[in-house]
Scaffold this motif. Structure first.
Motif, PDB file in Angstrom:
ATOM      1  N   LEU A  77       0.818  -1.209   0.000  1.00 30.37           N
ATOM      2  CA  LEU A  77       0.000   0.000   0.000  1.00 30.37           C
ATOM      3  C   LEU A  77       0.855   1.264   0.000  1.00 30.37           C
ATOM      4  CD1 LEU A  77      -2.819  -0.954   2.544  1.00 30.37           C
ATOM      5  CD2 LEU A  77      -2.936  -0.912   0.047  1.00 30.37           C
ATOM      6  N   LEU A 116       1.056   3.654  -3.059  1.00 32.70           N
ATOM      7  CA  LEU A 116       0.119   4.740  -3.334  1.00 32.70           C
ATOM      8  C   LEU A 116       0.656   6.067  -2.802  1.00 32.70           C
ATOM      9  CD1 LEU A 116      -3.239   2.949  -2.472  1.00 32.70           C
ATOM     10  CD2 LEU A 116      -2.193   3.306  -4.718  1.00 32.70           C
ATOM     11  N   ALA A 168       3.529   7.129  -4.984  1.00 33.39           N
ATOM     12  CA  ALA A 168       3.058   7.613  -6.284  1.00 33.39           C
ATOM     13  C   ALA A 168       2.633   9.069  -6.206  1.00 33.39           C
ATOM     14  CB  ALA A 168       1.903   6.744  -6.781  1.00 33.39           C
TER      15      ALA A 168
END
Length: 335
Positions: A291, A294, A297
């Motif tokens: 996770l 994310l 990103a």
């Protein structure tokens, strides 16, 4: 090349926009560079497929054959287009492209992927934009704004930390190969981007892979004689992608994009490449994506936006001094 009156001080930096700074030209350059990043993001998974867990092709075989196949493809395109041999002043730059992007980077990263997964190896892509910008700035005597360097360093740090976290922060024996690959590729990218301002980008990589043919052909011949050859769907598809796209087609749009928007700005788009590679690793190789990707990103995209704005502030350290090489105005022409 036409002279423009008394305007003897021409911008030789690679951070300027193409086509006289038009927004449409800059937008097209960003799109082309982004397509190059997308194409390159499949390279590590494709290399993993070509190696096929030690049951496919050997590292020297992969490097040699991808170079030979790309060289033959490029030679056919150059002959079909009746492209003349580049001027002598371009040979040194083409040699840097051949040694850095066609031989050095593929070979070193292929060796690294034998012991490190695609996720860990993606760290080299995270630091590559910063290294490319540094090489380009030094080569062209460019002064970039503090915001540019701050955002580039932050983005590289985020991507590197994320990739290293995949291996619990412990460097592996493959890291030396990745570091060396980073350095030689940065030089090849910077020189290729510079050359693409005075000749079409597809010709830059085309002559680069053709110039490397003696080395890649020798490597392929020796490797095929001493390394095991395991042909499977994965190994054949992986090798085909590496030769046609990673080694040739991707560079066509990548160098053209760098010529349009400048090496520093285009190189920062590569900050998204490791995350794309991790995504393909999940979809194609079955690796697990945490996770934390994310969060990384979002941070990386923010850094990219900052460098795109700050890149426009690039300026030469001093007026260009005649070196016998014509200066490029308006970002160079593309055909």
């Amino acid at each position: 090349m036409r002279e423009h009156g008394s305007a003897t001080v021409k911008s030789r930096i690679s951070g300027s926009s193409s086509a006289g700074g038009s927004s449409s030209g800059s937008g097209g350059g960003v799109l082309l560079a982004a397509l190059g990043v997308l194409a390159f993001s499949f390279s590590f998974p494709a290399t993993d497929w070509a190696l096929d867990g030690g049951h496919g092709l050997g590292p020297w075989t992969v490097t040699g054959l991808r170079g030979v196949l790309a060289g033959l493809l490029a030679l056919g395109c150059l002959r079909a287009g009746r492209v003349p041999v580049p001027e002598r002043r371009h040979w040194r730059g083409l040699a840097a492209v051949a040694l850095g992007c066609v031989v050095g980077f593929p070979l070193l990263t292929t060796f690294a992927l034998q012991t490190a997964g695609s996720a860990h190896s993606a760290v080299v892509i995270g630091v590559l934009p910063l290294a490319t910008a540094v090489v380009s700035a030094a080569r062209n005597r460019t002064r970039l704004s503090p915001w540019f360097w701050g955002a580039a360093l932050a983005g590289a740090a985020v991507v590197a930390a994320f990739a290293l976290q995949q291996n619990h922060g412990r460097p592996t024996g493959a890291d030396l190969c990745l570091l060396a690959a980073l350095l030689v590729c940065a030089v090849g990218y910077a020189e290729g981007g510079r050359l693409a301002r005075s000749m079409p980008g597809w010709q830059v990589i085309g002559w680069g892979v053709v110039a490397a043919l003696p080395l890649t052909a020798l490597a392929a011949a020796v490797a095929l004689a001493v390394e095991p050859v395991g042909l499977s769907v994965h190994s054949v598809v992986g090798l085909g992608y590496l030769a046609a796209v990673s080694q040739f087609g991707g560079f066509v749009v990548w160098y053209r994009g760098m010529a349009a928007i400048g090496v520093p700005r285009a190189s920062q788009l590569q900050l998204a490449q490791p995350l794309l590679t991790l995504l393909w690793s999940v979809l194609l190789l079955g690796e697990r994506l945490p996770l934390s990707a994310l969060v990384a990103a979002v941070l990386v995209l923010g850094c990219i936006a900052t460098t795109q704005r700050a890149g426009a502030a690039a300026r030469p350290v001093a007026p260009a001094v005649s070196t016998g090489e014509p200066a490029v105005s308006n970002g160079g022409r593309q055909s």
